[in-house]
Write a protein that holds these residues in place. Structure first.
Motif, short mmCIF file in Angstrom:
data_model
loop_
_atom_site.label_atom_id
_atom_site.label_comp_id
_atom_site.label_asym_id
_atom_site.label_seq_id
_atom_site.Cartn_x
_atom_site.Cartn_y
_atom_site.Cartn_z
N LEU A 324 13.70 -12.43 -8.32
CA LEU A 324 12.26 -12.18 -8.33
C LEU A 324 12.23 -11.60 -6.56
N PHE A 325 11.59 -10.38 -6.88
CA PHE A 325 11.06 -9.40 -5.73
C PHE A 325 9.63 -9.00 -5.45
N HIS A 326 9.32 -9.03 -4.45
CA HIS A 326 8.19 -8.65 -3.43
C HIS A 326 8.45 -7.19 -2.81
N ALA A 327 7.15 -6.66 -2.75
CA ALA A 327 6.46 -5.50 -1.67
C ALA A 327 5.30 -5.12 -2.27
N PHE A 328 4.25 -5.38 -0.99
CA PHE A 328 3.50 -5.61 -1.32
C PHE A 328 1.69 -5.66 -0.62
N GLY A 329 1.27 -5.48 -0.45
CA GLY A 329 0.38 -5.94 0.43
C GLY A 329 0.31 -5.23 1.54
#
Length: 368
Positions: A324-329
């Protein structure tokens, strides 16, 4: 390797494009229409000056891609490196600019300081009461309505599957990775990239990762078309939420800032502009360009942006869930970063490392 990207804004479409270019099988899932969220509500500013210093390497990577965008994507997304001018109206702001310029120089960002006489000569009619300005000549703007569809189409040509109007109802981990239930069916992949913007917090929370994020909408407006006189993007050095504007090639002046943002609920997921705030916003804009005093405002709009408590985005690998990876906010200033975010996340997912430092953006900073 295969991957699912959640979110069809600039971050998600750019990530899908760069992942596909690396030979990864990609499914891009968007709850509505491609680019219809925070991206289309954006001002279109491609700005490096004033960013948190930790963002400047990512901003530099992104600017290099913006300069190649027409070749990479096969269409003009109206990137114009016309420069970014920030006006200064008081001594405290001048000192802030000088301190920032000194610190940013080590990260490769050089700002020109303009004295009043040079400002009047190079940019007549802009900020007549300004005591100074900074100018970043390689920055500029692009069209927020064009960029996400361009990246999505290019990703599709590179082999990605693009699924629109597919709200997500459930996400599960499996022995093979992830299953995502949507209105268009269930999709499976070994890797999941969360580019869900204002909804990114809810996705992360499914995996035990809470982020202090709130959703707000900008207050934007545009004037009737006028003779083209304003080349650079124009903003203000200020500790307050100052005004900003740019003139598009057709002649309309797009502006925003100077007034409070509008609260946004998760559903329907976008804000409506508040006409009662327009007079205060216009008054602030006229300080930058007095010649706009008798110009008609023809449209207002807002959107939905995710603001993290420490004003830094969430980028990188999950702290709880492998794959799982994130790129937000991105706190209302992600438009410039978008192409660089896509390239950086694709590199991280494909190779396990990233040449651009992302440590300051890790979701694990909130784990305590």
């Amino acid at each position: 390797m295969d991957a699912i990207v959640l979110g069809g804004g600039l971050m998600g479409t750019a990530s899908a494009f760069f992942l596909a270019r690396r030979g990864i099988r990609v499914t891009l899932i968007e709850r509505g229409r491609i680019g219809a969220g925070a991206t289309v509500a954006s001002f279109g500013n491609i700005r490096r000056s004033g960013r948190h210093l930790a963002q400047l390497p990512l901003a530099a990577r992104s600017l290099a891609i913006w300069n190649q965008a027409e070749t990479l994507l096969g269409r003009d997304v109206e990137f114009r490196p016309t420069g970014h001018l920030r006006l200064i109206f008081d001594i405290d702001s001048l000192n802030d600019m000088r301190a920032y310029a000194e610190a940013a120089r080590a990260q490769g960002l050089s700002l020109e300081e303009l004295a009043p006489a040079e400002l009047r000569t190079r940019f007549p009619g802009l900020g007549p009461d300004a005591i100074a300005a900074s100018f970043s000549p390689r920055d500029g703007s692009a069209n927020p309505r064009l960029i996400s569809p361009a990246f999505a189409d290019a990703a599709a040509r590179a082999g990605a599957s693009v699924v629109e109007e597919a709200p997500v109802s459930d996400i599960r981990t499996t022995n093979a990775g992830f299953e995502v239930d949507t209105a268009k069916g269930t999709f499976r992949a070994a890797t999941l990239l969360n580019c869900a913007g204002a909804w990114g917090r809810a996705v992360a929370a499914r995996f035990g990762e809470d982020v202090p994020l709130e959703t707000w909408g900008p207050q934007m407006a545009v004037t009737e078309p006028l003779p083209h006189r304003i080349a650079p993007v124009v903003g203000v050095w200020s500790r307050a939420h100052g005004p900003y504007l740019r003139q598009v090639e057709r002649g309309n002046v797009v502006f925003g800032g100077a007034v409070d943002r509008v609260r946004v609920d998760a559903e329907p997921g976008f804000a409506s502009p508040d006409p009662a705030r327009l007079p205060a916003q216009v008054a602030a804009v006229l300080k930058l360009v007095p010649a706009l005093a008798n110009v008609a405002v023809i449209r207002q709009w807002s959107g939905c942006e995710g603001y993290v408590a420490d004003a830094l985005p969430v980028m990188g690998a999950s702290g709880t869930t492998p794959g799982l990876f994130h790129a937000f906010g991105f706190c209302g200033h992600g438009f410039q970063l978008g192409p660089g975010v896509g390239a950086a996340m694709a590199e991280l997912i494909a190779t396990g490392q990233c040449e651009t430092p992302l440590e300051d953006f890790a979701i694990t900073r909130f784990a305590a």
